[in-house]
Design a protein around this motif. Structure first.
Motif, PDB file in Angstrom:
ATOM      1  N   ASP A 146       7.563   7.943   1.852  1.00 31.93           N
ATOM      2  CA  ASP A 146       6.192   8.216   1.417  1.00 31.93           C
ATOM      3  C   ASP A 146       5.733   7.255   0.325  1.00 31.93           C
ATOM      4  O   ASP A 146       4.619   7.373  -0.175  1.00 31.93           O
ATOM      5  N   GLY A 147       6.590   6.323  -0.046  1.00 33.29           N
ATOM      6  CA  GLY A 147       6.271   5.365  -1.099  1.00 33.29           C
ATOM      7  C   GLY A 147       5.489   4.174  -0.581  1.00 33.29           C
ATOM      8  O   GLY A 147       4.969   4.181   0.538  1.00 33.29           O
TER       9      GLY A 147
ATOM     10  N   ASN B 188       0.829  -1.200   0.000  1.00 32.29           N
ATOM     11  CA  ASN B 188       0.000   0.000   0.000  1.00 32.29           C
ATOM     12  C   ASN B 188       0.863   1.249   0.000  1.00 32.29           C
ATOM     13  O   ASN B 188       1.867   1.297   0.689  1.00 32.29           O
ATOM     14  N   PRO B 189       0.438   2.281  -0.738  1.00 31.01           N
ATOM     15  CA  PRO B 189       1.140   3.556  -0.616  1.00 31.01           C
ATOM     16  C   PRO B 189       0.836   4.159   0.759  1.00 31.01           C
ATOM     17  O   PRO B 189      -0.200   3.880   1.338  1.00 31.01           O
ATOM     18  N   ALA B 190       1.750   4.900   1.255  1.00 33.54           N
ATOM     19  CA  ALA B 190       1.519   5.560   2.545  1.00 33.54           C
ATOM     20  C   ALA B 190       0.453   6.625   2.357  1.00 33.54           C
ATOM     21  O   ALA B 190       0.587   7.507   1.528  1.00 33.54           O
TER      22      ALA B 190
ATOM     23  N   LYS C 200       1.626  10.707   6.690  1.00 30.55           N
ATOM     24  CA  LYS C 200       2.972  10.673   7.246  1.00 30.55           C
ATOM     25  C   LYS C 200       2.983   9.673   8.397  1.00 30.55           C
ATOM     26  O   LYS C 200       2.102   9.668   9.249  1.00 30.55           O
ATOM     27  N   ASP C 201       3.983   8.823   8.415  1.00 26.01           N
ATOM     28  CA  ASP C 201       4.042   7.763   9.416  1.00 26.01           C
ATOM     29  C   ASP C 201       5.097   8.028  10.477  1.00 26.01           C
ATOM     30  O   ASP C 201       5.590   7.105  11.102  1.00 26.01           O
ATOM     31  N   THR C 202       5.443   9.285  10.693  1.00 23.96           N
ATOM     32  CA  THR C 202       6.503   9.605  11.637  1.00 23.96           C
ATOM     33  C   THR C 202       6.148   9.189  13.056  1.00 23.96           C
ATOM     34  O   THR C 202       7.024   8.908  13.858  1.00 23.96           O
TER      35      THR C 202
ATOM     36  N   ILE D 282       2.317  -5.633  10.867  1.00 22.27           N
ATOM     37  CA  ILE D 282       3.711  -5.271  10.653  1.00 22.27           C
ATOM     38  C   ILE D 282       3.804  -4.493   9.341  1.00 22.27           C
ATOM     39  O   ILE D 282       3.325  -4.951   8.305  1.00 22.27           O
ATOM     40  N   LEU D 283       4.404  -3.309   9.393  1.00 27.21           N
ATOM     41  CA  LEU D 283       4.589  -2.469   8.206  1.00 27.21           C
ATOM     42  C   LEU D 283       6.070  -2.460   7.843  1.00 27.21           C
ATOM     43  O   LEU D 283       6.924  -2.350   8.731  1.00 27.21           O
ATOM     44  N   ILE D 284       6.368  -2.553   6.558  1.00 28.33           N
ATOM     45  CA  ILE D 284       7.747  -2.551   6.076  1.00 28.33           C
ATOM     46  C   ILE D 284       7.838  -1.531   4.949  1.00 28.33           C
ATOM     47  O   ILE D 284       6.981  -1.498   4.071  1.00 28.33           O
ATOM     48  N   ARG D 285       8.893  -0.699   4.985  1.00 29.87           N
ATOM     49  CA  ARG D 285       9.075   0.299   3.928  1.00 29.87           C
ATOM     50  C   ARG D 285      10.552   0.495   3.632  1.00 29.87           C
ATOM     51  O   ARG D 285      11.425   0.084   4.394  1.00 29.87           O
ATOM     52  N   ASP D 286      10.810   1.146   2.526  1.00 30.66           N
ATOM     53  CA  ASP D 286      12.154   1.536   2.124  1.00 30.66           C
ATOM     54  C   ASP D 286      12.428   2.893   2.767  1.00 30.66           C
ATOM     55  O   ASP D 286      11.726   3.870   2.479  1.00 30.66           O
TER      56      ASP D 286
END
Length: 70
Positions: free
Chosen positions: A47-48, A4-6, A9-11, A38-42
């Motif tokens: 924001d991707g 999923n795209p963000a 903002k996930d700060t 569980i969320l995983i991102r680059d």
């Protein structure tokens, strides 16, 4: 698993960068948890898109991620 795209903002999620990632390295993965997910991102593209995993899927994946390199 979903990708999923963000949407925001996930700060405030408290993202944790992989200990294998460095500031000058090409592989920068961050993980956060929210509501049993569980969320995983680059980290180079916060924001991707991100992966969304169930805790059982994450637990099944961890032995492969932590296996020694040959």
């Amino acid at each position: 698993m979903t990708s999923n795209p963000a949407d925001q903002k996930d700060t405030d999620l408290g993202w944790i960068k992989s200990s294998y990632s460095t500031s000058d390295g090409p592989s920068c993965v961050e993980v956060a948890t929210i509501l049993g997910t569980i969320l995983i991102r680059d980290s180079k593209n916060p924001d991707g898109p991100r992966l969304t995993l169930a805790p059982t899927t994450w637990t099944a994946f961890l032995p492969y991620a932590t296996a020694p390199r040959r």
